[in-house]
Motif scaffolding. Structure first.
Motif, PDB file in Angstrom:
ATOM      1  N   ASN A  49      -6.708 -11.361  -4.586  1.00  0.00           N
ATOM      2  CA  ASN A  49      -7.673 -11.298  -3.484  1.00  0.00           C
ATOM      3  C   ASN A  49      -7.050 -11.436  -2.101  1.00  0.00           C
ATOM      4  OD1 ASN A  49      -7.077 -14.097  -3.435  1.00  0.00           O
ATOM      5  ND2 ASN A  49      -9.098 -14.523  -2.573  1.00  0.00           N
ATOM      6  N   GLY A  50      -5.724 -11.704  -2.020  1.00  0.00           N
ATOM      7  CA  GLY A  50      -5.158 -12.061  -0.719  1.00  0.00           C
ATOM      8  C   GLY A  50      -4.231 -11.017  -0.131  1.00  0.00           C
ATOM      9  N   ARG A  51      -4.484 -10.657   1.106  1.00  0.00           N
ATOM     10  CA  ARG A  51      -3.669  -9.661   1.794  1.00  0.00           C
ATOM     11  C   ARG A  51      -2.212 -10.105   1.899  1.00  0.00           C
ATOM     12  NH1 ARG A  51      -2.000  -9.133   6.888  1.00  0.00           N
ATOM     13  NH2 ARG A  51      -2.992 -11.104   7.450  1.00  0.00           N
ATOM     14  N   VAL A  52      -1.982 -11.395   2.124  1.00  0.00           N
ATOM     15  CA  VAL A  52      -0.610 -11.869   2.297  1.00  0.00           C
ATOM     16  C   VAL A  52       0.075 -12.103   0.953  1.00  0.00           C
ATOM     17  CG1 VAL A  52       0.829 -13.760   3.181  1.00  0.00           C
ATOM     18  CG2 VAL A  52      -1.093 -12.892   4.541  1.00  0.00           C
ATOM     19  N   SER A  53      -0.590 -12.846   0.069  1.00  0.00           N
ATOM     20  CA  SER A  53       0.124 -13.297  -1.138  1.00  0.00           C
ATOM     21  C   SER A  53       0.080 -12.287  -2.283  1.00  0.00           C
ATOM     22  CB  SER A  53      -0.427 -14.633  -1.623  1.00  0.00           C
ATOM     23  OG  SER A  53      -1.764 -14.504  -2.049  1.00  0.00           O
ATOM     24  N   ASP A  54      -0.869 -11.350  -2.266  1.00  0.00           N
ATOM     25  CA  ASP A  54      -1.000 -10.428  -3.403  1.00  0.00           C
ATOM     26  C   ASP A  54      -0.544  -9.003  -3.123  1.00  0.00           C
ATOM     27  OD1 ASP A  54      -2.190 -12.020  -5.549  1.00  0.00           O
ATOM     28  OD2 ASP A  54      -3.876 -12.252  -4.171  1.00  0.00           O
ATOM     29  N   LEU A  55      -0.292  -8.672  -1.863  1.00  0.00           N
ATOM     30  CA  LEU A  55      -0.056  -7.262  -1.548  1.00  0.00           C
ATOM     31  C   LEU A  55       1.158  -6.688  -2.274  1.00  0.00           C
ATOM     32  CD1 LEU A  55      -0.967  -4.769   0.014  1.00  0.00           C
ATOM     33  CD2 LEU A  55       0.547  -5.492   1.884  1.00  0.00           C
ATOM     34  N   CYS A  56       2.297  -7.389  -2.190  1.00  0.00           N
ATOM     35  CA  CYS A  56       3.493  -6.803  -2.818  1.00  0.00           C
ATOM     36  C   CYS A  56       3.323  -6.714  -4.326  1.00  0.00           C
ATOM     37  CB  CYS A  56       4.759  -7.553  -2.418  1.00  0.00           C
ATOM     38  SG  CYS A  56       4.958  -9.193  -3.159  1.00  0.00           S
ATOM     39  N   GLY A  57       2.606  -7.667  -4.907  1.00  0.00           N
ATOM     40  CA  GLY A  57       2.391  -7.656  -6.353  1.00  0.00           C
ATOM     41  C   GLY A  57       1.497  -6.508  -6.784  1.00  0.00           C
ATOM     42  N   VAL A  58       0.417  -6.311  -6.042  1.00  0.00           N
ATOM     43  CA  VAL A  58      -0.521  -5.263  -6.456  1.00  0.00           C
ATOM     44  C   VAL A  58       0.094  -3.876  -6.235  1.00  0.00           C
ATOM     45  CG1 VAL A  58      -1.878  -4.898  -4.340  1.00  0.00           C
ATOM     46  CG2 VAL A  58      -3.013  -4.831  -6.569  1.00  0.00           C
ATOM     47  N   LEU A  59       0.942  -3.755  -5.215  1.00  0.00           N
ATOM     48  CA  LEU A  59       1.618  -2.469  -4.999  1.00  0.00           C
ATOM     49  C   LEU A  59       2.686  -2.220  -6.074  1.00  0.00           C
ATOM     50  CD1 LEU A  59       2.078  -2.453  -1.093  1.00  0.00           C
ATOM     51  CD2 LEU A  59       0.376  -1.191  -2.449  1.00  0.00           C
ATOM     52  N   ALA A  60       3.284  -3.292  -6.577  1.00  0.00           N
ATOM     53  CA  ALA A  60       4.313  -3.145  -7.614  1.00  0.00           C
ATOM     54  C   ALA A  60       3.704  -2.834  -8.971  1.00  0.00           C
ATOM     55  CB  ALA A  60       5.155  -4.421  -7.708  1.00  0.00           C
ATOM     56  N   ALA A  61       2.507  -3.358  -9.225  1.00  0.00           N
ATOM     57  CA  ALA A  61       1.882  -3.177 -10.541  1.00  0.00           C
ATOM     58  C   ALA A  61       1.430  -1.730 -10.721  1.00  0.00           C
ATOM     59  CB  ALA A  61       0.701  -4.125 -10.689  1.00  0.00           C
ATOM     60  N   ASP A  62       1.307  -1.326 -11.987  1.00  0.00           N
ATOM     61  CA  ASP A  62       0.811   0.025 -12.266  1.00  0.00           C
ATOM     62  C   ASP A  62      -0.670   0.142 -11.937  1.00  0.00           C
ATOM     63  OD1 ASP A  62       3.270   1.080 -13.469  1.00  0.00           O
ATOM     64  OD2 ASP A  62       2.899  -0.420 -15.017  1.00  0.00           O
ATOM     65  N   ILE A  63      -1.410  -0.930 -12.171  1.00  0.00           N
ATOM     66  CA  ILE A  63      -2.856  -0.925 -11.937  1.00  0.00           C
ATOM     67  C   ILE A  63      -3.221  -2.178 -11.155  1.00  0.00           C
ATOM     68  CG2 ILE A  63      -5.125  -1.121 -13.072  1.00  0.00           C
ATOM     69  CD1 ILE A  63      -3.897   0.438 -15.434  1.00  0.00           C
ATOM     70  N   GLY A  64      -4.025  -2.020 -10.081  1.00  0.00           N
ATOM     71  CA  GLY A  64      -4.419  -3.156  -9.256  1.00  0.00           C
ATOM     72  C   GLY A  64      -5.913  -3.402  -9.277  1.00  0.00           C
ATOM     73  N   PHE A  65      -6.271  -4.678  -9.344  1.00  0.00           N
ATOM     74  CA  PHE A  65      -7.658  -5.104  -9.144  1.00  0.00           C
ATOM     75  C   PHE A  65      -7.680  -5.940  -7.870  1.00  0.00           C
ATOM     76  CE2 PHE A  65      -7.667  -4.240 -13.646  1.00  0.00           C
ATOM     77  CZ  PHE A  65      -8.958  -3.781 -13.917  1.00  0.00           C
ATOM     78  N   ALA A  66      -8.626  -5.635  -6.958  1.00  0.00           N
ATOM     79  CA  ALA A  66      -8.595  -6.339  -5.679  1.00  0.00           C
ATOM     80  C   ALA A  66      -9.991  -6.635  -5.169  1.00  0.00           C
ATOM     81  CB  ALA A  66      -7.835  -5.505  -4.646  1.00  0.00           C
ATOM     82  N   LYS A  67     -10.103  -7.750  -4.424  1.00  0.00           N
ATOM     83  CA  LYS A  67     -11.301  -8.060  -3.656  1.00  0.00           C
ATOM     84  C   LYS A  67     -10.855  -8.722  -2.352  1.00  0.00           C
ATOM     85  CE  LYS A  67     -12.252 -12.557  -5.777  1.00  0.00           C
ATOM     86  NZ  LYS A  67     -13.266 -13.437  -6.389  1.00  0.00           N
ATOM     87  N   ASP A  68     -11.812  -9.070  -1.515  1.00  0.00           N
ATOM     88  CA  ASP A  68     -11.563  -9.793  -0.261  1.00  0.00           C
ATOM     89  C   ASP A  68     -10.534  -9.044   0.625  1.00  0.00           C
ATOM     90  OD1 ASP A  68     -13.292 -11.597  -1.442  1.00  0.00           O
ATOM     91  OD2 ASP A  68     -11.728 -13.013  -2.002  1.00  0.00           O
ATOM     92  N   THR A  69      -9.645  -9.816   1.263  1.00  0.00           N
ATOM     93  CA  THR A  69      -8.728  -9.188   2.232  1.00  0.00           C
ATOM     94  C   THR A  69      -7.750  -8.224   1.567  1.00  0.00           C
ATOM     95  OG1 THR A  69      -7.198 -11.070   2.074  1.00  0.00           O
ATOM     96  CG2 THR A  69      -8.825 -11.123   3.861  1.00  0.00           C
ATOM     97  N   LEU A  70      -7.436  -8.467   0.304  1.00  0.00           N
ATOM     98  CA  LEU A  70      -6.532  -7.540  -0.398  1.00  0.00           C
ATOM     99  C   LEU A  70      -7.187  -6.172  -0.550  1.00  0.00           C
ATOM    100  CD1 LEU A  70      -3.865  -7.045  -1.901  1.00  0.00           C
ATOM    101  CD2 LEU A  70      -5.005  -7.800  -4.001  1.00  0.00           C
TER     102      LEU A  70
END
Ligand SMILES: [Mg+2]
Ligand SMILES: [Zn+2]
Length: 235
Positions: free
Chosen positions: A184-205
């Motif tokens: 859910n976080g723009r700062v802490s999750d961005l690099c992880g979600v971009l690295a993963a094959d599939i991303g689930f996101a809410k909030d600032t992410l």
């Protein structure tokens, strides 16, 4: 959690009906409803936060340097922390997600830029078990002392736990496994979600990914994620 391997597939690979996947999940604001660190910082070091947050937004300091300025040395009485942790709630689908991964022998790992002390206590309070990569925290004369878990100077995230680094390390050891990151976080999750094959996101992410034109699954609770994972897994 069981290791990811071919014999763990629900159906045989021969019919191509099951994809081998691994799930990575953020903790604060994703697995539990609130964010432990930022909620406590709002209460105990409210005077320090705005200026340091401004410096992060201007790129003057990293997310971890922000933690060192604001969170390290924070005086949170242990009984007040215990009371706060007792007031927290799991996401309504958190236990469903763990159960789904367990049932399908899908490796699950929490990737958190939060702190081991709090996560360990919350695991006990909620009676849940999972593997977790996070930052360290211990008390020293009543003050929080923190240390980064998996910083990665090669990544621009600047966090204590570079989620991209954790996911890429898993991928190198398990080639071919489809990686999923939930956050859910723009700062802490961005690099992880971009690295993963599939991303689930809410909030600032979700906002950040939308701005970048990156496709992702949006969700409100982890129940939505389980529903979608079932489709992804058996397709
Ligand atoms: Mg979060
Ligand atoms: Zn990173």
């Amino acid at each position: 959690m069981p290791p990811s391997s071919a014999q763990n597939l629900v159906k045989t690979a021969a019919d191509n009906s099951v994809r081998e996947i691994a799930v990575f999940c953020d903790f604060d604001g994703t697995f539990i409803v609130k964010d432990v660190g930022s909620t406590l910082a709002q209460k105990y070091v409210a005077d320090l936060r705005p200026a340091q947050m401004g410096r992060v937004l201007k790129g003057e300091i990293s997310a971890w340097e922000y933690n060192m300025q604001v969170i390290d040395g924070m005086r949170v009485p242990e009984d007040e922390l215990e009371e706060f942790l007792n007031s927290l709630e799991l996401d309504p689908g958190a236990e469903d997600l763990l159960a789904w991964c367990h049932k399908n022998a899908v490796p699950f790992r929490m990737l958190s830029d939060g702190f081991d002390y709090n996560i360990q206590r919350l695991k006990e309070l909620f009676g849940v078990e999972f593997d977790c990569d996070c930052n360290g925290m211990h008390y020293e004369e009543g003050l929080w002392r923190i240390s980064p878990g998996y910083p990665n100077p090669d990544c621009g995230c600047g966090t204590g736990v570079c989620k991209r680094g954790r996911i890429n390390e898993f991928r190198a050891a398990h080639p071919g496994v489809v990686t999923v990151h939930i956050g859910n976080g723009r700062v802490s999750d961005l690099c992880g979600v971009l690295a993963a094959d599939i991303g689930f996101a809410k909030d600032t992410l979700a906002l950040e990914l939308g701005n970048r034109g990156v496709s992702f699954y949006s969700f409100e609770t982890l129940k939505d994620v389980v529903t979608e994972l079932e489709r992804i897994h058996i397709s």
